[in-house]
Motif scaffolding. Structure first.
Motif, PDB file in Angstrom:
ATOM      1  N   ILE A  96       2.628 -10.353   9.623  1.00 56.79           N
ATOM      2  CA  ILE A  96       2.890  -9.006   9.096  1.00 56.79           C
ATOM      3  C   ILE A  96       3.602  -9.093   7.760  1.00 56.79           C
ATOM      4  O   ILE A  96       3.286  -8.359   6.806  1.00 56.79           O
ATOM      5  CB  ILE A  96       3.707  -8.206  10.115  1.00 56.79           C
ATOM      6  N   LEU A  97       4.576 -10.020   7.660  1.00 58.60           N
ATOM      7  CA  LEU A  97       5.293 -10.163   6.392  1.00 58.60           C
ATOM      8  C   LEU A  97       4.334 -10.631   5.296  1.00 58.60           C
ATOM      9  O   LEU A  97       4.377 -10.119   4.158  1.00 58.60           O
ATOM     10  CB  LEU A  97       6.442 -11.159   6.554  1.00 58.60           C
ATOM     11  N   GLY A  98       3.454 -11.580   5.615  1.00 62.50           N
ATOM     12  CA  GLY A  98       2.479 -12.034   4.625  1.00 62.50           C
ATOM     13  C   GLY A  98       1.536 -10.916   4.211  1.00 62.50           C
ATOM     14  O   GLY A  98       1.186 -10.786   3.028  1.00 62.50           O
ATOM     15  N   TYR A  99       1.119 -10.121   5.176  1.00 61.90           N
ATOM     16  CA  TYR A  99       0.249  -8.974   4.860  1.00 61.90           C
ATOM     17  C   TYR A  99       0.937  -8.017   3.892  1.00 61.90           C
ATOM     18  O   TYR A  99       0.313  -7.557   2.926  1.00 61.90           O
ATOM     19  CB  TYR A  99      -0.129  -8.263   6.152  1.00 61.90           C
ATOM     20  N   LEU A 100       2.190  -7.728   4.139  1.00 62.87           N
ATOM     21  CA  LEU A 100       2.909  -6.800   3.261  1.00 62.87           C
ATOM     22  C   LEU A 100       3.084  -7.373   1.858  1.00 62.87           C
ATOM     23  O   LEU A 100       3.040  -6.627   0.862  1.00 62.87           O
ATOM     24  CB  LEU A 100       4.270  -6.454   3.881  1.00 62.87           C
ATOM     25  N   VAL A 101       3.296  -8.677   1.746  1.00 67.87           N
ATOM     26  CA  VAL A 101       3.398  -9.293   0.417  1.00 67.87           C
ATOM     27  C   VAL A 101       2.076  -9.131  -0.331  1.00 67.87           C
ATOM     28  O   VAL A 101       2.047  -8.828  -1.536  1.00 67.87           O
ATOM     29  CB  VAL A 101       3.783 -10.782   0.550  1.00 67.87           C
ATOM     30  N   ILE A 102       0.965  -9.302   0.377  1.00 71.92           N
ATOM     31  CA  ILE A 102      -0.343  -9.114  -0.259  1.00 71.92           C
ATOM     32  C   ILE A 102      -0.519  -7.662  -0.700  1.00 71.92           C
ATOM     33  O   ILE A 102      -1.026  -7.372  -1.792  1.00 71.92           O
ATOM     34  CB  ILE A 102      -1.456  -9.526   0.717  1.00 71.92           C
ATOM     35  N   LEU A 130      10.211  -6.933   2.977  1.00 73.14           N
ATOM     36  CA  LEU A 130      11.249  -6.994   4.012  1.00 73.14           C
ATOM     37  C   LEU A 130      11.756  -5.601   4.372  1.00 73.14           C
ATOM     38  O   LEU A 130      12.019  -5.305   5.549  1.00 73.14           O
ATOM     39  CB  LEU A 130      12.414  -7.868   3.521  1.00 73.14           C
ATOM     40  N   LEU A 131      11.883  -4.727   3.357  1.00 72.86           N
ATOM     41  CA  LEU A 131      12.368  -3.371   3.633  1.00 72.86           C
ATOM     42  C   LEU A 131      11.352  -2.571   4.452  1.00 72.86           C
ATOM     43  O   LEU A 131      11.723  -1.841   5.374  1.00 72.86           O
ATOM     44  CB  LEU A 131      12.667  -2.644   2.321  1.00 72.86           C
ATOM     45  N   VAL A 132      10.094  -2.700   4.127  1.00 75.05           N
ATOM     46  CA  VAL A 132       9.083  -1.968   4.884  1.00 75.05           C
ATOM     47  C   VAL A 132       9.018  -2.478   6.318  1.00 75.05           C
ATOM     48  O   VAL A 132       8.926  -1.697   7.274  1.00 75.05           O
ATOM     49  CB  VAL A 132       7.707  -2.079   4.197  1.00 75.05           C
ATOM     50  N   MET A 133       9.118  -3.811   6.499  1.00 76.55           N
ATOM     51  CA  MET A 133       9.017  -4.359   7.839  1.00 76.55           C
ATOM     52  C   MET A 133      10.277  -4.085   8.660  1.00 76.55           C
ATOM     53  O   MET A 133      10.184  -3.714   9.833  1.00 76.55           O
ATOM     54  CB  MET A 133       8.763  -5.868   7.778  1.00 76.55           C
TER      55      MET A 133
END
Length: 456
Positions: free
Chosen positions: A69-75, A98-101
């Motif tokens: 999930i963190l990798g997805y958000l970075v993308i 990190l803030l979104v997750m």
């Protein structure tokens, strides 16, 4: 002609423009997918992995899921960097993810807990869970987009939903009161309360002077003193102990504060709580001791009238030579065990001071107890009341639906006060029960969180 132009410094660059609606929607939709697509998928797969592969496999897969999930958000933030105020730098993009997750997941968990507590059943309805599950992630991302209007809308919605969730979770669950009643073995039907003028409840848990069982006078000075006389024999002496020329029996409950020699060889002893005499009878020393409320003359008369107790006075107890009785007008004897002997209390049952002015309320299911059983008097008293008089208490009983309410007091309590208390007794309200019953011990993290919210 020369014209001067004032210049305060280099030209100012315009601030970042607000992002356009379509990229913003795509940005928010990508964040929304975390709660509406990824987490429901993980929620379906991970329990199966726990069952099939055990706890170790479950933990590994959970860690991989968080990393994914963190990798997805970075993308996502790299692809839509121009939309967010944190998209310009690598560190900002990582912070955005990190803030979104983090806060997004906290809002997601709060939202499910609040909707379940409100009975909406969102977590069990896929048609509602799919569109609503990603809202917390989209709102966090919305607070971080360019343009104050977008941020203001997202912030207002976030605060409103957070306040609504907290308000719901602070409320007591509908079945919690029943669980608290069951934990304390309290039956709602028999949970009655009453306030009695001039009295305070033993336990003020209900508040407002209400009590559900025992009551004592509000003014301690109105409690009459105890009145009793004990007679016990001893055959051993304390070494070196002598008062007014008389030895002291070992283990005797006899005052040792002061002594006065009296005619006939008697020695009167007085302490802060008790007073009395010690009389030698053969090889024994018989102590005649009374409470402070018993008159000196009565104790002297009792000491002079000592004699071995009769079989009638001892009942089933064998006379071993250790039991002595006396002539004490207005008092009746009873056997005591430690020390072995007799105790005399007023025949009118007004000797035990505190008990003579106490009041107790009893509530039982109707038909389960005969209010006239073992009573000296049991007569109708109007308004559905029955007056009952027992050996050392009296009061009233009344039928209230499926229960019988009795308010009984010591013999010094005014019967009119007991009658009014019986009529005033009523079922405890839910708010009174909540105040009186201790809270349940939290069994989950959500329970502890809800208790913390209520304490705010």
């Amino acid at each position: 002609m020369r014209t001067e132009i004032e210049n305060d410094g280099p030209p100012r660059s315009p601030g970042p423009a607000a992002a356009k609606p379509v990229p913003v929607l795509a940005h928010l939709a990508a964040a929304w997918a975390v709660g509406s697509v990824f987490l429901p998928t993980a929620g379906a797969v991970l329990p199966a992995m726990l069952f099939a592969g055990g706890e170790a496999v479950f933990l590994v897969l959970a860690a991989l899921g968080v990393a994914a999930i963190l990798g997805y958000l970075v993308i996502v933030i790299r692809a839509t960097r121009d939309v967010s105020v944190l998209g310009a730098t690598r560190g900002g993009r990582l912070l955005w993810a990190l803030l979104v997750m983090g806060p997004g997941t906290a809002g997601w968990a709060l939202g499910w807990a609040a909707t379940d507590a409100a009975g909406l059943g969102v977590s069990r309805d896929a048609a509602l869970a799919f569109p609503l599950g990603g809202v917390p992630y989209a709102l966090v991302a919305g607070v971080l987009v360019r343009g104050w209007r977008h941020r203001a809308v997202a912030l207002v919605l976030s605060v409103a939903l957070l306040a609504a969730g907290v308000a719901v979770l602070r409320q007591e669950p509908p079945d919690e009161l029943e669980a608290r009643l069951a934990a304390r073995s309290v039956h709602r039907e028999t949970a009655y309360v009453v306030a009695i003028p001039g009295y305070r409840p033993d336990d003020n848990a209900y508040g407002g002077g209400l009590g559900g069982s025992g009551f004592a006078p509000a003014n301690p000075a109105s409690v009459p003193p105890d009145r009793y006389i004990t007679i016990a024999a001893y055959d051993r002496l304390m070494v070196g102990e002598d008062m007014c020329g008389q030895p002291t029996a070992l283990d005797a409950h006899l005052p040792v504060g002061s002594c006065t020699a009296e005619p006939g060889g008697l020695v009167y002893r007085r302490g802060p709580v008790e007073h009395g005499y010690q009389v030698r009878v053969g090889r024994r020393y018989v102590a005649v001791v009374g409470s402070a409320a018993v008159g000196h003359a009565l104790l002297r008369s009792a000491a002079r009238s000592l004699r071995p107790a009769t079989a009638r006075e001892l009942g089933d107890q064998e006379q071993t030579g250790d039991y002595y009785a006396a002539k004490i007008p207005g008092y009746t004897p009873q056997l005591t065990g430690i020390p072995a002997g007799l105790i005399y209390t007023p025949a009118d049952h007004t000797g035990n001071g505190a008990q003579t002015v106490r009041i107790t309320m009893y509530v039982s299911y109707a038909g389960g107890e005969d209010v006239c059983f073992l009573t000296k008097e049991c007569t109708p008293a109007g308004s559905g009341l029955t007056y009952v008089r027992k050996e050392d208490t009296h009061g009233y009983a009344v039928r209230r639906g499926t229960v019988t309410v009795q308010v009984l007091g010591g013999l010094r309590v005014d019967a009119r006060l007991l009658r009014q208390a019986t009529l005033d007794a009523r079922p405890a309200t839910d708010d009174e029960l909540r105040r009186a019953l201790p809270p349940l011990e939290p069994s989950t993290g959500l329970d502890r969180f809800r208790r913390w919210l209520r304490a705010l």
